[in-house]
Each structure stands twice: as C-alpha cells, then as structure tokens.
Write a protein that holds these residues in place. Structure first.
Motif, PDB file in Angstrom:
ATOM      1  N   LYS A  19     -10.912  21.335   5.612  1.00  0.00           N
ATOM      2  CA  LYS A  19     -10.541  22.566   5.896  1.00  0.00           C
ATOM      3  C   LYS A  19      -9.617  22.896   4.914  1.00  0.00           C
ATOM      4  CE  LYS A  19     -12.202  21.639  10.691  1.00  0.00           C
ATOM      5  NZ  LYS A  19     -11.551  21.440  12.203  1.00  0.00           N
ATOM      6  N   ILE A  20      -9.781  23.870   4.339  1.00  0.00           N
ATOM      7  CA  ILE A  20      -8.721  24.449   3.424  1.00  0.00           C
ATOM      8  C   ILE A  20      -8.033  25.793   4.193  1.00  0.00           C
ATOM      9  CG2 ILE A  20      -8.206  25.960   1.217  1.00  0.00           C
ATOM     10  CD1 ILE A  20     -10.549  23.885   0.121  1.00  0.00           C
ATOM     11  N   THR A  21      -6.819  25.925   4.457  1.00  0.00           N
ATOM     12  CA  THR A  21      -6.048  27.022   4.997  1.00  0.00           C
ATOM     13  C   THR A  21      -4.974  27.451   3.977  1.00  0.00           C
ATOM     14  OG1 THR A  21      -4.441  25.659   6.057  1.00  0.00           O
ATOM     15  CG2 THR A  21      -6.478  26.138   7.379  1.00  0.00           C
ATOM     16  N   GLU A  22      -4.332  28.221   4.568  1.00  0.00           N
ATOM     17  CA  GLU A  22      -2.772  28.785   3.515  1.00  0.00           C
ATOM     18  C   GLU A  22      -1.965  27.990   3.536  1.00  0.00           C
ATOM     19  OE1 GLU A  22      -1.754  32.677   5.015  1.00  0.00           O
ATOM     20  OE2 GLU A  22      -3.720  33.713   4.590  1.00  0.00           O
ATOM     21  N   GLU A  23      -1.893  26.950   4.692  1.00  0.00           N
ATOM     22  CA  GLU A  23      -0.939  25.828   5.037  1.00  0.00           C
ATOM     23  C   GLU A  23      -1.296  24.573   4.096  1.00  0.00           C
ATOM     24  OE1 GLU A  23      -2.225  27.247   7.668  1.00  0.00           O
ATOM     25  OE2 GLU A  23      -0.554  28.885   7.696  1.00  0.00           O
ATOM     26  N   ASP A  73      -0.988  22.034  -0.298  1.00  0.00           N
ATOM     27  CA  ASP A  73      -1.920  22.754  -1.352  1.00  0.00           C
ATOM     28  C   ASP A  73      -3.470  22.702  -0.758  1.00  0.00           C
ATOM     29  OD1 ASP A  73       0.554  23.356  -3.128  1.00  0.00           O
ATOM     30  OD2 ASP A  73       0.035  21.048  -3.765  1.00  0.00           O
ATOM     31  N   MET A  74      -4.104  23.601  -1.762  1.00  0.00           N
ATOM     32  CA  MET A  74      -5.606  23.535  -1.660  1.00  0.00           C
ATOM     33  C   MET A  74      -6.166  22.522  -2.456  1.00  0.00           C
ATOM     34  SD  MET A  74      -6.181  27.942  -1.492  1.00  0.00           S
ATOM     35  CE  MET A  74      -4.887  28.523  -0.162  1.00  0.00           C
ATOM     36  N   ARG A  75      -7.106  21.850  -1.933  1.00  0.00           N
ATOM     37  CA  ARG A  75      -7.743  20.804  -2.580  1.00  0.00           C
ATOM     38  C   ARG A  75      -9.142  20.680  -2.241  1.00  0.00           C
ATOM     39  NH1 ARG A  75      -3.587  16.481  -3.351  1.00  0.00           N
ATOM     40  NH2 ARG A  75      -1.799  17.469  -2.569  1.00  0.00           N
ATOM     41  N   ILE A  76      -9.897  20.109  -3.610  1.00  0.00           N
ATOM     42  CA  ILE A  76     -11.419  19.901  -3.389  1.00  0.00           C
ATOM     43  C   ILE A  76     -11.531  18.515  -3.573  1.00  0.00           C
ATOM     44  CG2 ILE A  76     -13.524  20.427  -4.527  1.00  0.00           C
ATOM     45  CD1 ILE A  76     -12.483  23.244  -5.382  1.00  0.00           C
ATOM     46  N   ASP A 125      -5.014  28.650  -7.000  1.00  0.00           N
ATOM     47  CA  ASP A 125      -5.014  27.253  -7.628  1.00  0.00           C
ATOM     48  C   ASP A 125      -5.579  26.326  -6.693  1.00  0.00           C
ATOM     49  OD1 ASP A 125      -3.903  28.221  -9.763  1.00  0.00           O
ATOM     50  OD2 ASP A 125      -1.737  28.023  -9.108  1.00  0.00           O
ATOM     51  N   PHE A 126      -6.341  25.327  -7.109  1.00  0.00           N
ATOM     52  CA  PHE A 126      -6.936  24.282  -6.494  1.00  0.00           C
ATOM     53  C   PHE A 126      -6.548  22.945  -7.189  1.00  0.00           C
ATOM     54  CE2 PHE A 126      -9.725  27.560  -4.581  1.00  0.00           C
ATOM     55  CZ  PHE A 126      -9.950  27.075  -3.329  1.00  0.00           C
ATOM     56  N   LYS A 127      -6.489  22.004  -6.395  1.00  0.00           N
ATOM     57  CA  LYS A 127      -6.292  20.481  -7.075  1.00  0.00           C
ATOM     58  C   LYS A 127      -7.553  19.909  -6.773  1.00  0.00           C
ATOM     59  CE  LYS A 127      -1.387  20.147  -6.469  1.00  0.00           C
ATOM     60  NZ  LYS A 127      -0.335  19.042  -5.856  1.00  0.00           N
ATOM     61  N   LEU A 128      -8.202  19.315  -7.867  1.00  0.00           N
ATOM     62  CA  LEU A 128      -9.272  18.348  -7.704  1.00  0.00           C
ATOM     63  C   LEU A 128      -8.991  16.935  -7.566  1.00  0.00           C
ATOM     64  CD1 LEU A 128     -12.416  17.919  -7.853  1.00  0.00           C
ATOM     65  CD2 LEU A 128     -12.313  17.914 -10.181  1.00  0.00           C
ATOM     66  N   ASN A 129      -9.357  16.287  -6.540  1.00  0.00           N
ATOM     67  CA  ASN A 129      -8.980  14.826  -6.140  1.00  0.00           C
ATOM     68  C   ASN A 129      -9.935  13.833  -6.211  1.00  0.00           C
ATOM     69  OD1 ASN A 129      -6.676  16.222  -3.846  1.00  0.00           O
ATOM     70  ND2 ASN A 129      -6.100  15.084  -5.556  1.00  0.00           N
ATOM     71  N   ALA A 130      -9.796  12.931  -7.024  1.00  0.00           N
ATOM     72  CA  ALA A 130     -10.868  11.831  -7.070  1.00  0.00           C
ATOM     73  C   ALA A 130     -10.319  10.516  -6.423  1.00  0.00           C
ATOM     74  CB  ALA A 130     -11.123  11.416  -8.570  1.00  0.00           C
TER      75      ALA A 130
END
Length: 91
Positions: free
Chosen positions: A62-66, A33-36, A4-9
């Motif tokens: 930088k996306i990590t498990e944390e 969480d993981m964000r784009i 799951d990724f969150k898309l942020n504007a």
C-alpha cells in the motif's frame, strides 16, 4: 512533475521490528518513500544492518504519501550457516 519510486529486490526490516519470525505467518512493516517490489516471487529478508534472515513473499503493498506499507509472508527461515553464506557473498 514526477514521482520518485524505489524498486526493491531485497526487503529489509526497520530497526524497531521486534517480532519473532515464523514460517507461514504474515507481517506488516512500514517503509519510507514509495516503493515497488515483486509479488508472489520469493525475495530475501534482512535486518536493517544486513543480516539475512529468510525468504519471503510480498502479499500486499500500500503506497501512501507517508510511505509504503508492506505485508509479507515468511516462506523459509535461514539457518545460521545459510545466513552467513548470504552475508559473505551478497554484501
């Protein structure tokens, strides 16, 4: 299995962010969480309780498990009047 990724504007600061923002300076925050989010495109910056502060540009993600580490550069700080317009019209 999926991720799951969150898309942020909109970029919001964590509750414990205590630095004074300055135009032209870069800051790094950690998000859960993981964000784009977009690079090189100005986006709004707010506090955790939706007070609009500035226009920023994301410079590094930088996306990590944390979670996600976000480095952004401040392009424009909002005046109190501008912040009020954003808060009243976009929340």
């Amino acid at each position: 299995m999926s991720t799951d990724f969150k898309l942020n504007a909109l970029l919001s600061l964590p509750k414990d962010f205590d630095k004074n923002l300055e135009v032209g300076k870069s800051y790094t925050i950690q998000k859960s969480d993981m964000r784009i989010m977009p690079f090189g495109i100005p986006m709004d910056l707010s506090t955790h309780d939706h007070k609009y502060l500035a226009k920023v540009v994301v410079r590094e993600l930088k996306i990590t498990e944390e979670g996600t580490s976000v480095t952004f550069e401040v392009k424009k700080l909002f005046t109190p009047e501008e912040a009020k317009v954003y808060r009243e019209n976009f929340i």
